[in-house]
Design an enzyme around this catalytic site. Structure first.
Site, PDB file in Angstrom:
ATOM      1  N   TYR A  59      10.994   3.500  -0.739  1.00 39.15           N
ATOM      2  CA  TYR A  59      10.404   2.157  -0.704  1.00 39.15           C
ATOM      3  C   TYR A  59       9.162   2.084  -1.594  1.00 39.15           C
ATOM      4  O   TYR A  59       9.049   1.211  -2.453  1.00 39.15           O
ATOM      5  CB  TYR A  59      10.061   1.775   0.741  1.00 39.15           C
ATOM      6  CG  TYR A  59       9.233   0.525   0.858  1.00 39.15           C
ATOM      7  CD1 TYR A  59       9.767  -0.725   0.539  1.00 39.15           C
ATOM      8  CD2 TYR A  59       7.905   0.576   1.291  1.00 39.15           C
ATOM      9  CE1 TYR A  59       9.002  -1.878   0.644  1.00 39.15           C
ATOM     10  CE2 TYR A  59       7.146  -0.571   1.406  1.00 39.15           C
ATOM     11  CZ  TYR A  59       7.686  -1.790   1.074  1.00 39.15           C
ATOM     12  OH  TYR A  59       6.936  -2.934   1.175  1.00 39.15           O
TER      13      TYR A  59
ATOM     14  N   ASP B 230       0.826  -1.207   0.000  1.00 37.90           N
ATOM     15  CA  ASP B 230       0.000   0.000   0.000  1.00 37.90           C
ATOM     16  C   ASP B 230       0.866   1.265   0.000  1.00 37.90           C
ATOM     17  O   ASP B 230       0.357   2.366  -0.199  1.00 37.90           O
ATOM     18  CB  ASP B 230      -0.948   0.002   1.194  1.00 37.90           C
ATOM     19  CG  ASP B 230      -0.231   0.060   2.525  1.00 37.90           C
ATOM     20  OD1 ASP B 230       0.864  -0.531   2.651  1.00 37.90           O
ATOM     21  OD2 ASP B 230      -0.762   0.680   3.456  1.00 37.90           O
TER      22      ASP B 230
END
Length: 194
Positions: free
Chosen positions: A124, A101
């Site tokens: 990330y 997510d």
């Protein structure tokens, strides 16, 4: 069916091994058996296994550390995924790729839908989005991308274990409560039937 599980030492990999259906022949691999920074190592692992399907649960997941180790995060979360996808296409192997997510900015304040526009803010998240984009471009409908959030397991470190530990140590805890995710419609309907 022969399945190759990449990232078998992590929480998800551990749980997938533990819950493997009887009709699946599972081969597992993770660092150091496979080096996701080395194209030859990835090729050797996949070519020697010759699976029908690959589950890629391998990732660089140190969210904060990725800001300093940008090249490593992109190598594992993007370039290695691209190489895995190319091998899948070349050898007609299905791919289940695990994403996150973190490809979203977290400011939606309602459950994210699978087709919401990505807007990652961290290295990330950006590296994981590049991996997703490589999978889509190379494999299209030969792949399934699953976005996870807040994984927990009896194995490894995770939020649940941290909270259990902190509840023993502290009188009061301050914890975020605004994280919401939505399931794609077919999955949501499937869960309602059970």
């Amino acid at each position: 069916m022969k399945v190759l599980l990449l990232g078998s030492n992590g929480q998800l990999g551990w749980e997938l091994q533990r819950t493997r259906p009887d009709n699946i022949t599972l081969t597992t691999s993770d660092f150091p058996k496979i080096n996701f920074c080395n194209t030859g190592s990835i090729n050797q692992c996949i070519n020697s296994t010759r699976p029908d399907c690959i589950i890629n649960a391998a990732a660089y997941t140190a969210v904060d550390k990725a800001e300093q180790e940008k090249d490593l995060a992109y190598r594992i979360n993007h370039k290695a995924v691209l190489e895995i996808a190319e091998l899948c296409r070349k050898n007609t192997i299905s791919l289940i790729h695990i994403s996150t997510d973190f490809i979203f900015n977290g400011r939606n304040f309602k459950p994210y839908q699978p087709d919401d526009t990505p807007d990652p803010e961290s290295v990330y998240g950006k590296s994981k989005l590049k991996g997703e984009q490589a999978v889509r471009k190379i494999l299209d409908d030969q792949a399934l991308i699953i976005r996870t959030a807040w994984l927990y397991s009896a194995h490894g470190n995770n939020f649940v274990k941290t909270m259990l530990k902190l509840m023993k140590e502290k009188q009061n805890l301050s914890i975020i409560d605004e994280r919401h995710m939505a399931l794609p419609k077919p999955y949501g309907q499937l869960l309602k039937k059970t």
